[in-house]
Design an enzyme around this catalytic site. Structure first.
Site, PDB file in Angstrom:
ATOM      1  N   ASN A  10      -8.922 -23.319  16.327  1.00 26.96           N
ATOM      2  CA  ASN A  10      -8.845 -22.994  17.565  1.00 26.96           C
ATOM      3  C   ASN A  10      -7.427 -22.981  17.939  1.00 26.96           C
ATOM      4  O   ASN A  10      -6.659 -24.075  18.245  1.00 26.96           O
ATOM      5  CB  ASN A  10      -9.528 -24.028  18.331  1.00 26.96           C
ATOM      6  CG  ASN A  10      -9.276 -23.742  19.893  1.00 26.96           C
ATOM      7  OD1 ASN A  10      -8.961 -22.667  20.381  1.00 26.96           O
ATOM      8  ND2 ASN A  10      -9.801 -24.695  20.709  1.00 26.96           N
ATOM      9  N   LYS A  12      -5.903 -22.059  20.839  1.00 23.78           N
ATOM     10  CA  LYS A  12      -5.594 -22.025  22.343  1.00 23.78           C
ATOM     11  C   LYS A  12      -4.644 -20.903  22.570  1.00 23.78           C
ATOM     12  O   LYS A  12      -4.651 -19.986  22.207  1.00 23.78           O
ATOM     13  CB  LYS A  12      -5.337 -23.666  22.275  1.00 23.78           C
ATOM     14  CG  LYS A  12      -6.123 -24.557  21.680  1.00 23.78           C
ATOM     15  CD  LYS A  12      -5.911 -25.960  22.275  1.00 23.78           C
ATOM     16  CE  LYS A  12      -6.756 -26.953  21.420  1.00 23.78           C
ATOM     17  NZ  LYS A  12      -6.823 -28.315  22.123  1.00 23.78           N
ATOM     18  N   HIS A  96     -15.670 -25.469  25.374  1.00 26.42           N
ATOM     19  CA  HIS A  96     -14.687 -26.165  24.987  1.00 26.42           C
ATOM     20  C   HIS A  96     -14.530 -27.420  26.169  1.00 26.42           C
ATOM     21  O   HIS A  96     -14.413 -26.688  27.223  1.00 26.42           O
ATOM     22  CB  HIS A  96     -13.514 -25.388  24.499  1.00 26.42           C
ATOM     23  CG  HIS A  96     -12.364 -26.213  23.778  1.00 26.42           C
ATOM     24  ND1 HIS A  96     -11.594 -27.092  24.620  1.00 26.42           N
ATOM     25  CD2 HIS A  96     -12.298 -26.479  22.418  1.00 26.42           C
ATOM     26  CE1 HIS A  96     -10.724 -27.862  23.676  1.00 26.42           C
ATOM     27  NE2 HIS A  96     -11.397 -27.302  22.429  1.00 26.42           N
ATOM     28  N   GLU A  98     -11.601 -28.222  27.145  1.00 27.25           N
ATOM     29  CA  GLU A  98     -10.585 -27.714  28.218  1.00 27.25           C
ATOM     30  C   GLU A  98     -11.310 -26.368  29.181  1.00 27.25           C
ATOM     31  O   GLU A  98     -10.670 -26.459  30.266  1.00 27.25           O
ATOM     32  CB  GLU A  98      -9.666 -27.105  27.343  1.00 27.25           C
ATOM     33  CG  GLU A  98      -8.812 -28.183  26.941  1.00 27.25           C
ATOM     34  CD  GLU A  98      -7.885 -27.996  25.416  1.00 27.25           C
ATOM     35  OE1 GLU A  98      -7.997 -26.658  25.034  1.00 27.25           O
ATOM     36  OE2 GLU A  98      -7.519 -28.668  24.606  1.00 27.25           O
ATOM     37  N   GLU A 168     -16.952 -32.869  19.841  1.00 26.56           N
ATOM     38  CA  GLU A 168     -15.346 -33.085  20.004  1.00 26.56           C
ATOM     39  C   GLU A 168     -15.330 -34.134  21.158  1.00 26.56           C
ATOM     40  O   GLU A 168     -15.549 -33.729  22.448  1.00 26.56           O
ATOM     41  CB  GLU A 168     -14.554 -31.971  20.487  1.00 26.56           C
ATOM     42  CG  GLU A 168     -14.965 -30.650  19.686  1.00 26.56           C
ATOM     43  CD  GLU A 168     -13.881 -29.845  19.691  1.00 26.56           C
ATOM     44  OE1 GLU A 168     -12.912 -29.549  18.926  1.00 26.56           O
ATOM     45  OE2 GLU A 168     -13.501 -28.978  21.036  1.00 26.56           O
ATOM     46  N   GLY A 174      -6.329 -33.277  20.858  1.00 27.42           N
ATOM     47  CA  GLY A 174      -4.689 -33.314  21.060  1.00 27.42           C
ATOM     48  C   GLY A 174      -4.068 -34.302  21.502  1.00 27.42           C
ATOM     49  O   GLY A 174      -3.045 -34.471  21.972  1.00 27.42           O
ATOM     50  N   SER A 214      -8.154 -34.113  16.730  1.00 29.58           N
ATOM     51  CA  SER A 214      -7.335 -34.594  15.908  1.00 29.58           C
ATOM     52  C   SER A 214      -7.320 -34.343  14.427  1.00 29.58           C
ATOM     53  O   SER A 214      -6.940 -35.477  13.655  1.00 29.58           O
ATOM     54  CB  SER A 214      -6.547 -35.699  16.448  1.00 29.58           C
ATOM     55  OG  SER A 214      -5.953 -35.697  17.780  1.00 29.58           O
TER      56      SER A 214
HETATM   57  C1  PEP Z   1      -9.735 -28.579  19.963  1.00 29.67           C
HETATM   58  O1  PEP Z   1      -9.059 -28.180  20.615  1.00 29.67           O
HETATM   59  O2  PEP Z   1     -10.728 -28.063  19.492  1.00 29.67           O
HETATM   60  C2  PEP Z   1      -9.166 -29.665  19.040  1.00 29.67           C
HETATM   61  C3  PEP Z   1     -10.048 -30.297  18.357  1.00 29.67           C
HETATM   62  O3  PEP Z   1      -7.810 -29.691  19.073  1.00 29.67           O
HETATM   63  P1  PEP Z   1      -7.028 -31.064  18.198  1.00 29.67           P
HETATM   64  O4  PEP Z   1      -7.370 -30.667  16.664  1.00 29.67           O
HETATM   65  O5  PEP Z   1      -5.756 -30.630  18.528  1.00 29.67           O
HETATM   66  O6  PEP Z   1      -7.544 -32.310  18.535  1.00 29.67           O
END
Ligand code: PEP
Length: 254
Positions: A10, A12, A96, A98, A168, A174, A214
């Site tokens: 992803n 973003k 997601h 966000e 997630e 992040g 992460s």
């Molecule tokens: C994501 O945005 O789906 C995600 C898992 O981000 P990160 O790997 O940066 O935590």
């Protein structure tokens, strides 16, 4: 039931179309011909057309980060499922955290998108996960239960093969904080039971549940080795081709 790993990136709101050329090309040269693990990249909308061309001869699949639930019409700024299919987009990330946090998406509004996606031959990667506050209040399992039940309401059983879930934990996205292997497995196995109850043993056991939050080369093997972790949704580490492909390599080796 054996499930093929899916490693999805992803990106973003990162990479201009010209930056995307370099990233896609590097990923393609590293993992574009292997078929042991399914790989998908989800660049911004503005890079999809170019990416689609670059991936024409590749095993790497294309995904988008969002889409409208509406088929067409007066919805300024939105992108429909049909527009994505026309660019050979295969997967779409939906719900997601966000999008939920900054754009007001809810289980109900995401449910409409999930249904529109499968009606248009797109494979939803439906994201669920609890906030830090919810985890601290011991509400994690209740939160993911309502996200699964409400977000997948009326999901057609004959489309279950095309459904991907991504757990997630919001506090891990992040932030550099990762769920431990055991924490991830606990929620994944709970979600597996929910989908088995909902869709039946055969179809429910086949649904891939990705972990996201992460994930990076250093922790990928532990997470991906858990029995109900069927891949990763990778944010930050997917912007570096070597890191992303090293996670793919971990999945290949398990
Ligand atoms: C994501 O945005 O789906 C995600 C898992 O981000 P990160 O790997 O940066 O935590």
């Amino acid at each position: 039931m054996s499930r093929k790993y899916l490693i999805a990136g992803n990106w973003k709101m990162n990479t201009t179309p010209s930056e995307s050329v370099d990233l896609i090309s590097e990923i393609n040269s590293l993992v574009g011909q292997q078929t042991q693990v399914q790989v998908c990249v989800c660049p911004p909308f503005t890079s999809l057309q170019m990416s689609s061309g670059l991936l024409e001869q590749s095993e790497v699949q294309l995904g988008s980060q969002n889409m409208s639930a509406e088929p067409s019409g007066a919805f300024t700024g939105e992108i429909s499922a049909e527009m994505l299919r026309d660019l050979y987009v295969n997967f779409v990330i939906l719900g997601h955290s966000e999008r939920r946090q900054y754009f007001g998406e809810t289980n109900q509004s995401v449910n409409k998108k999930v249904l529109a996606a499968v009606q248009n031959n797109l494979k939803p990667i439906y994201c669920i996960g609890e906030t830090l506050e919810e985890r601290e209040r011991n509400q994690t399992l209740d939160v993911v239960k309502s996200q699964v039940q409400e977000g997948l309401e009326s999901f057609p059983i004959n489309e279950v093969d095309n459904l991907v879930l991504a757990y997630e934990p919001v506090w891990a996205i992040g932030t550099g904080k990762t769920a431990t292997d055991e924490m991830a497995q606990e929620v994944h196995s709970y979600v597996r039971n929910l989908v088995v109850d909902h869709f039946g043993d055969g179809p429910g056991s086949g649904i891939r549940i990705l972990y996201g939050g992460s994930m990076k080369p250093e922790n990928a093997t532990g997470l991906l080795s858990q029995p109900d972790v069927d891949g990763g949704l990778i944010g930050g580490a997917s912007l570096n081709a070597r890191s992303f492909c090293s996670i793919v390599q971990s999945a290949i080796e398990i």
